[in-house]
Design a protein around this motif. Structure first.
Motif, PDB file in Angstrom:
ATOM      1  N   ALA A 175       0.825  -1.209   0.000  1.00  0.00           N
ATOM      2  CA  ALA A 175       0.000   0.000   0.000  1.00  0.00           C
ATOM      3  C   ALA A 175       0.860   1.261   0.000  1.00  0.00           C
ATOM      4  O   ALA A 175       0.607   2.207  -0.761  1.00  0.00           O
ATOM      5  N   VAL A 190      -4.692  -4.752   1.307  1.00  0.00           N
ATOM      6  CA  VAL A 190      -3.845  -3.714   0.709  1.00  0.00           C
ATOM      7  C   VAL A 190      -4.658  -2.445   0.512  1.00  0.00           C
ATOM      8  O   VAL A 190      -4.185  -1.336   0.786  1.00  0.00           O
ATOM      9  N   GLY A 191      -5.886  -2.587   0.045  1.00  0.00           N
ATOM     10  CA  GLY A 191      -6.729  -1.422  -0.179  1.00  0.00           C
ATOM     11  C   GLY A 191      -7.024  -0.655   1.088  1.00  0.00           C
ATOM     12  O   GLY A 191      -6.934   0.584   1.119  1.00  0.00           O
ATOM     13  N   ALA A 241      -6.692  -1.698  -5.985  1.00  0.00           N
ATOM     14  CA  ALA A 241      -6.177  -2.652  -4.998  1.00  0.00           C
ATOM     15  C   ALA A 241      -7.064  -3.872  -4.891  1.00  0.00           C
ATOM     16  O   ALA A 241      -6.980  -4.622  -3.917  1.00  0.00           O
TER      17      ALA A 241
END
Length: 212
Positions: A26, A50-51, A109
């Motif tokens: 990220a 990750v988002g 993501a």
């Protein structure tokens, strides 16, 4: 290059183990995308680990954020002050309504490479990357962390060079509660097939941790 950091007080071992990969990807994505404080960033697939890490890092950097996510993580994202648009038909219109019609940059993501059609469901073809280009007006302000094949076709940026030189910083942010990577469940070694099956379902709801 190996890197490590002490686990901050108040952060569980499972949370600490879940943190490095999501946090590194990220942070690197935001750096490589070049998003600046005050800009409006769309994080597509913000329900992924990750988002969500990207959303939290972006807010910490003073970046304005709109997210797309399915029902599983939408409430959690709303709690940290992010406006969330649902996946599916009409997603672009929902994002425009939240943004006032302008998105500076977009980060894909989504764990399925942006190929999400409706809440938590992969679309059969095409994916959402063309929609991100439509929303930003150009491929250059769009970056994906997963759909490299589509990125090459569409002229979208990617990021692949893994860097673990900020582990102390990530640990500090986790200790302050700024960075949180959701852990869905822990498994023992004899449950590894069950863990793999749920992970491949594309509905993990967070990191799945193997405890040895």
């Amino acid at each position: 290059m190996p890197a490590w950091a002490r686990i901050p007080e108040g952060v569980s071992a499972e949370q600490a183990a879940a943190l490095p990969m999501a946090a590194e990807a990220a942070w690197r994505a935001l750096d490589d995308l070049g998003v600046q404080p005050g800009e409006l960033l769309l994080v597509h697939g913000a329900g992924s680990t990750v988002g969500e890490a990207a959303v939290r890092f972006a807010l910490h950097r003073g970046i304005r954020v709109i997210a797309t996510a399915g029902q599983t993580r939408a409430a959690a994202l709303d709690e940290i002050g992010v406006q969330v648009a649902a996946y599916g038909e009409g997603m672009a219109e929902r994002v425009r309504a939240l943004s006032g019609g302008h998105i500076d940059r977009a980060l894909d993501a989504a764990p399925t490479g942006g190929r999400i059609d409706r809440a938590d469901q992969p679309s059969p073809a095409g994916g959402s990357l063309p929609t991100l280009i439509e929303l930003t007006g150009d491929p250059d302000p769009v970056l994906t962390v997963s759909d490299f094949a589509a990125a090459a076709e569409l002229g979208i940026r990617i990021t692949t060079e893994i860097r673990y030189d900020r582990m102390n910083e990530f640990a500090g942010l986790a200790g302050e509660g700024i960075l949180v990577v959701p852990v869905a469940r822990t498994y023992t070694l004899d449950q590894i097939q069950e863990a793999a099956k749920l992970s491949q379902s594309r509905r993990p709801g967070g990191k799945h941790m193997l405890v040895l």
